[in-house]
Design a protein around this motif. Structure first.
Motif, PDB file in Angstrom:
ATOM      1  N   LYS A 105       0.839  -1.196   0.000  1.00  0.00           N
ATOM      2  CA  LYS A 105       0.000   0.000   0.000  1.00  0.00           C
ATOM      3  C   LYS A 105       0.874   1.245   0.000  1.00  0.00           C
ATOM      4  O   LYS A 105       2.035   1.212   0.417  1.00  0.00           O
ATOM      5  CB  LYS A 105      -0.907   0.020   1.228  1.00  0.00           C
ATOM      6  N   THR A 106       0.288   2.349  -0.448  1.00  0.00           N
ATOM      7  CA  THR A 106       1.004   3.620  -0.358  1.00  0.00           C
ATOM      8  C   THR A 106       0.998   4.116   1.088  1.00  0.00           C
ATOM      9  O   THR A 106       0.157   3.707   1.902  1.00  0.00           O
ATOM     10  CB  THR A 106       0.353   4.692  -1.238  1.00  0.00           C
TER      11      THR A 106
ATOM     12  N   GLN B 249      -2.347   5.514   1.982  1.00  0.00           N
ATOM     13  CA  GLN B 249      -3.337   4.504   2.360  1.00  0.00           C
ATOM     14  C   GLN B 249      -3.082   3.980   3.771  1.00  0.00           C
ATOM     15  O   GLN B 249      -4.029   3.729   4.527  1.00  0.00           O
ATOM     16  CB  GLN B 249      -3.295   3.356   1.350  1.00  0.00           C
ATOM     17  N   LEU B 250      -1.820   3.835   4.137  1.00  0.00           N
ATOM     18  CA  LEU B 250      -1.491   3.359   5.484  1.00  0.00           C
ATOM     19  C   LEU B 250      -1.929   4.354   6.548  1.00  0.00           C
ATOM     20  O   LEU B 250      -2.381   3.962   7.630  1.00  0.00           O
ATOM     21  CB  LEU B 250       0.013   3.097   5.589  1.00  0.00           C
TER      22      LEU B 250
ATOM     23  N   ASP C  13      -5.720   3.923   6.812  1.00  0.00           N
ATOM     24  CA  ASP C  13      -6.016   2.644   7.458  1.00  0.00           C
ATOM     25  C   ASP C  13      -5.789   2.730   8.966  1.00  0.00           C
ATOM     26  O   ASP C  13      -6.582   2.208   9.766  1.00  0.00           O
ATOM     27  CB  ASP C  13      -5.138   1.535   6.876  1.00  0.00           C
TER      28      ASP C  13
ATOM     29  N   ALA D 255      -6.497   8.665  -0.630  1.00  0.00           N
ATOM     30  CA  ALA D 255      -6.904   7.505   0.166  1.00  0.00           C
ATOM     31  C   ALA D 255      -8.204   7.772   0.917  1.00  0.00           C
ATOM     32  O   ALA D 255      -9.016   6.863   1.124  1.00  0.00           O
ATOM     33  CB  ALA D 255      -5.791   7.131   1.137  1.00  0.00           C
TER      34      ALA D 255
ATOM     35  N   SER E 206     -12.572   6.094   1.795  1.00  0.00           N
ATOM     36  CA  SER E 206     -12.686   5.806   3.221  1.00  0.00           C
ATOM     37  C   SER E 206     -14.048   6.228   3.752  1.00  0.00           C
ATOM     38  O   SER E 206     -14.734   7.086   3.176  1.00  0.00           O
ATOM     39  CB  SER E 206     -11.577   6.543   3.979  1.00  0.00           C
TER      40      SER E 206
ATOM     41  N   VAL F 130       5.220   2.867  -2.074  1.00  0.00           N
ATOM     42  CA  VAL F 130       4.421   1.656  -1.951  1.00  0.00           C
ATOM     43  C   VAL F 130       5.242   0.637  -1.163  1.00  0.00           C
ATOM     44  O   VAL F 130       6.339   0.247  -1.580  1.00  0.00           O
ATOM     45  CB  VAL F 130       4.044   1.096  -3.331  1.00  0.00           C
TER      46      VAL F 130
ATOM     47  N   ASP G  85       5.304  -2.703   2.030  1.00  0.00           N
ATOM     48  CA  ASP G  85       4.638  -3.783   2.747  1.00  0.00           C
ATOM     49  C   ASP G  85       4.723  -3.440   4.231  1.00  0.00           C
ATOM     50  O   ASP G  85       5.823  -3.281   4.769  1.00  0.00           O
ATOM     51  CB  ASP G  85       5.339  -5.102   2.454  1.00  0.00           C
TER      52      ASP G  85
END
Length: 549
Positions: A2-3, A6-7, A10, A34, A38, A166, A168
């Motif tokens: 994810k970018t 996005q993190l 999240d 992002a 949402s 991006v 993990d």
């Protein structure tokens, strides 16, 4: 994979965020993208200071971090006003700031600021992300830091490349709230000190209270017949019409209450720091050694003994302390019960507005009217200025989560705070008080209330001056007026220009129908009260202050 953007989103969702306040910027476009997918609601504001104050008010009324996003440089420095409020007021806030890309740092790139240095003294924790895979860790830690011990603001700097990278990363988990509770031995000693006292008094302040805690402290006050005062701008912590309420321990304190605190043999300070304003410049409780026995209850061990040496220090949050101490039974007929009744009677007298004053508009009857029509759960917000005296002294707060006002004395807070309060509690009446100078510092957030259909009512007390400063000026340098006069717009017309409802009050009798029309309009409204500058306080005119009458 994810970018970073996005993190961030999240992690906010994992920690229960349902809305953010922001002014958009190209430095955090990846976060905005992002947010598009949402469930988090984005409220776009008109200036970063107002956005940060909205986040502060949400944190103030809920105890959960208010979230604010701003762009780098000017956006961040604008937001610093709200961060200073959150720090001095112990409010959980998390400010995310877009930052220049990592390769451009230390070059004075476009709008570059070293946020660790800039916010270092006015935030609880400041961090800059340098590894996108650690974003979940840092965001969850920010929630824990903002809410634990003495709550406060956290600032997270987001280099642009960290948001577009991006990576993990582990899924974010919600933070674990940290509670601090009193030991039984501490409660035993407090019980012994109270049983030995002849003139005890409790003072409530700070944060980390909730609805249940306010109910528990009420039961404690009843069981021990304790008189209870609320620290400066923490008045929503105790029902003002309860027979144990003694009054506001703040600026312009009731002299009878001040005397009672000075003559007390035991002060039970729960949650507050008893800073310069509530302590009347450290005269009610002398620093570092109070004349009274002091039992200080605070969630942050660093605040215990920092300013005052306590007789008994209890490291516990207000909520945990009152839950524990409510199990202890007070004496059957304490000798100070009559004094408690006298202090409440003195408060009722002190909080009865005057009926007369200079000029055609009398604030006293206006406050009396508002007391009759505002529901008990109405939320009142304000910034700073002499006009706020009318709220603090004469409005009788009845419930928790009904007050949004900065203990730091920051101007411009009332309007953005009202927007946040109405977004949080759309079914409740929200009234903001502002002076003419105070309103025009963040009054553009009235446009935010219109955009999102949040029908707040803003009462602008317009006397054409920076009233508090003029009062001090006339007292210290009588007749030498400089830099305190204001030329103001037609505030009612301004409300209509924004798409709201506007009213102008030039006589006392005009206010009640104006307020009813504003409430019935269903729109955000501004009611301008044109107040004579002579009516500078509820009890003294500007002339009396200048002539030292």
């Amino acid at each position: 994979m994810k970018t970073g953007g996005q993190l961030i989103v999240d992690a906010l969702e994992a920690n229960g965020t349902d809305r953010i306040f922001c002014v958009p910027g190209e430095s955090y476009l990846a976060v905005l993208d992002a947010l598009h997918d949402s469930s988090i609601r984005s409220i776009v504001c008109r200036q970063e200071g107002g956005a940060a104050m909205m986040a502060d008010c949400q944190g103030r009324l809920t105890g959960k971090p208010g979230i604010c996003f701003v762009t780098r440089g000017p956006g961040a420095t604008n937001a610093s006003a709200g961060i200073h409020i959150a720090m001095q007021d112990s409010i959980p806030v998390i400010l995310f700031i877009g930052q220049v890309a990592s390769h451009a740092k230390q070059r004075e790139a476009f709008q570059e600021v070293d946020y660790v240095r800039f916010f270092g003294d006015i935030a609880k924790w400041v961090v800059e992300i340098d590894d996108a895979s650690r974003i979940p860790e840092f965001v969850t830690r920010a929630f824990a830091m903002a809410t634990s011990g003495r709550p406060g603001p956290v600032v997270i700097s987001l280099p642009e490349d960290m948001l577009t990278s991006v990576v993990d990363a582990p899924a974010a988990l919600a933070y674990t709230p940290v509670e601090t509770s009193p030991a039984e031995a501490e409660l035993d000693r407090l019980e012994a000190l109270l049983n030995a006292a002849k003139r005890p008094i409790a003072i409530l302040g700070g944060t980390r209270w909730d609805f249940q805690a306010v109910q528990e402290i009420t039961r404690i006050a009843e069981a021990w017949s304790l008189p209870v005062g609320c620290s400066f701008r923490r008045q929503m912590l105790f029902d003002h019409l309860h027979p144990n309420y003694a009054g506001d321990v703040g600026i312009g304190i009731n002299p009878k209450l001040a005397t009672a605190i000075k003559q007390a043999d035991l002060v039970l300070l729960i949650g507050g720091r008893m800073g310069e304003m509530p302590s009347s410049d450290y005269t009610l409780l002398k620093s570092p050694y109070p004349d009274q026995m002091l039992v200080h209850v605070h969630a942050d061990a660093g605040e215990l003994g920092r300013v005052y040496r306590p007789t008994l220090a209890i490291n516990a949050s207000p909520a945990a302390f009152v839950r524990a101490f409510a199990k202890r039974k007070g004496p059957a007929s304490p000798g100070w019960a009559a004094d408690t009744a006298k202090l409440h009677a003195a408060y009722l007298d002190w909080s009865t507005p005057p009926e007369s004053g200079p000029g055609a508009v009398q604030m006293g009857p206006i406050m009396t009217y508002l007391e009759t029509v505002l529901p008990d759960d109405a939320i009142l917000t304000n910034g700073a200025g002499n006009y706020a005296t009318w709220v603090h002294r004469f409005h009788r707060f009845r419930r928790f989560a009904t007050q949004g006002a900065p203990t730091s004395g920051s101007m411009g807070y009332g309007t953005p705070a009202a927007v946040a309060a109405k977004a949080l509690f759309p079914d409740r009446t929200v009234v903001a008080f502002a002076g003419d100078g105070c309103f025009l510092m963040n009054g553009q957030e009235f446009a935010t209330s219109v955009q999102y259909g949040l029908p707040i009512i803003v009462i602008v007390v317009n006397n054409g001056i920076y009233g508090t400063i003029r009062m001090h000026q006339e007292r210290e340098y009588p007749g030498r007026v400089v830099a305190t006069d204001l030329k103001n717009p037609d505030f009612a017309a301004l409300a209509r220009a924004y798409g709201g409802h506007g009213e102008t009050v030039e006589r006392t009798a005009d206010f009640a129908p104006a307020f009813e029309r504003a409430r019935a309009s269903g729109k955000p409204a501004i009611i301008e009260i044109r107040l004579d500058p002579e009516a500078i306080t509820p009890t003294r005119t500007m002339t009396q202050i200048r002539d030292k009458v």
